[in-house]
Enzyme design. Structure first.
Site, PDB file in Angstrom:
ATOM      1  N   GLU A 136      -1.127  -5.273  -0.273  1.00  0.00           N
ATOM      2  CA  GLU A 136       0.090  -4.695   0.267  1.00  0.00           C
ATOM      3  C   GLU A 136      -0.152  -3.200   0.428  1.00  0.00           C
ATOM      4  OE1 GLU A 136       3.150  -5.332  -2.579  1.00  0.00           O
ATOM      5  OE2 GLU A 136       2.895  -7.499  -2.634  1.00  0.00           O
ATOM      6  N   ASP A 196      11.175   1.844  -6.619  1.00  0.00           N
ATOM      7  CA  ASP A 196       9.845   1.943  -7.218  1.00  0.00           C
ATOM      8  C   ASP A 196       9.905   2.756  -8.503  1.00  0.00           C
ATOM      9  OD1 ASP A 196       8.364   0.618  -5.094  1.00  0.00           O
ATOM     10  OD2 ASP A 196       8.903   2.352  -3.880  1.00  0.00           O
TER      11      ASP A 196
END
Length: 269
Positions: A50, A61
């Site tokens: 990814e 995140d």
């Protein structure tokens, strides 16, 4: 015809193991260095990679990836650099599916049809869209389908069963089951939540269910591989590059070594 991502995950299942999926943001530590780092993930043993599209407000995140995104953005990374990263990694490692993980806003600004076409032309296999609601995804899914791209949606322990069914019905490739490892002492509980999420998600779909849980070593990878179809690792790879403190070769070696360790972990019984 099955996509490259579907075929890769099926091949891992045929080997009676989970797939190893590695994540790094584009442009980190530089665009060229990032391309080499993603290549090192595959060389070390990642089945799928990814590539993150750095965002100025990566609210979903953790701090480690936020730091890497900040470095990439200060270096001037743009969507064209993300697409170049995809293209060079896909060309150098044609067997490994290359996905882009991105928040929706950059795709929307770039142009939905244009992004799908350009990603496919670069050799990308699909997109992970953690903040795009399924209800608002029709335009993207149509464009992605026209170019043979998979669309991976994210589920969480808080997702109720009816919602899981809605999300998995709309997605393709795999389902990304997101959880947090937690601090020492809470890990067993969090692991149980992740395992329960995988079971509930599998009840709604035949898609593979891959788990992102803060894994950082072979033992943890083996544990998650015991109940998931894929083990997703990002922050641990980012941290290895940060720890190299600007020594690119040391960072690449560390990333490659960790990938090999994790690849061994997903193969343990």
């Amino acid at each position: 015809m099955a996509s490259k991502l579907t075929e890769t995950l099926a091949a891992a299942k045929a080997e009676d193991r989970a797939a190893l999926i590695g994540y790094l943001p584009a442009g980190f530590p530089t665009v060229d260095g990032g391309i080499r780092a993603v290549g090192a993930l595959i060389e070390g043993g990642c089945d799928v990679v990814e590539i993150g599209l750095p965002h100025s407000d990566p609210v979903l995140d953790g701090a480690t990836i936020q730091t890497a995104d900040d470095i990439a953005l200060k270096g001037g990374v743009r969507i064209k650099d993300v697409l170049r990263t995809v293209a060079e990694v896909a060309a150098a490692h044609p067997a490994a599916p290359v996905l882009v993980m991105t928040y929706w806003n950059p795709v929307d600004r770039y142009g939905v049809a244009r992004f799908a076409a350009d990603l496919a032309a670069a050799g990308g296999s699909g997109v992970i869209l953690p903040d795009l609601p399924v209800e608002e995804s029709e335009e993207w899914r149509k464009a992605a389908g026209e170019h043979g791209l998979d669309t991976v949606f994210v589920v969480a322990p808080s997702s109720k069963d009816p919602r899981l069914a809605e999300v998995t019905a709309a997605g393709s490739g795999f389902v990304y089951a997101a959880a947090v490892m937690g601090v020492t002492g809470t890990r067993a509980q969090v692991g149980n939540l992740a395992e329960d999420l995988v079971a509930r998600t599998r009840a709604t779909t035949d898609l593979p269910v891959c788990v992102g849980l803060g894994v950082s070593n072979a033992a943890q990878a083996a544990e998650v591989a015991g109940f998931a179809d894929g083990v997703i690792v990002g922050s641990a790879f980012v941290q290895r590059i940060l720890d190299a403190d600007g020594d690119e070769e040391a960072g690449l070696a560390a990333v490659r070594e960790l990938a090999a360790d994790l690849a061994a972990g997903v193969r343990k019984k």
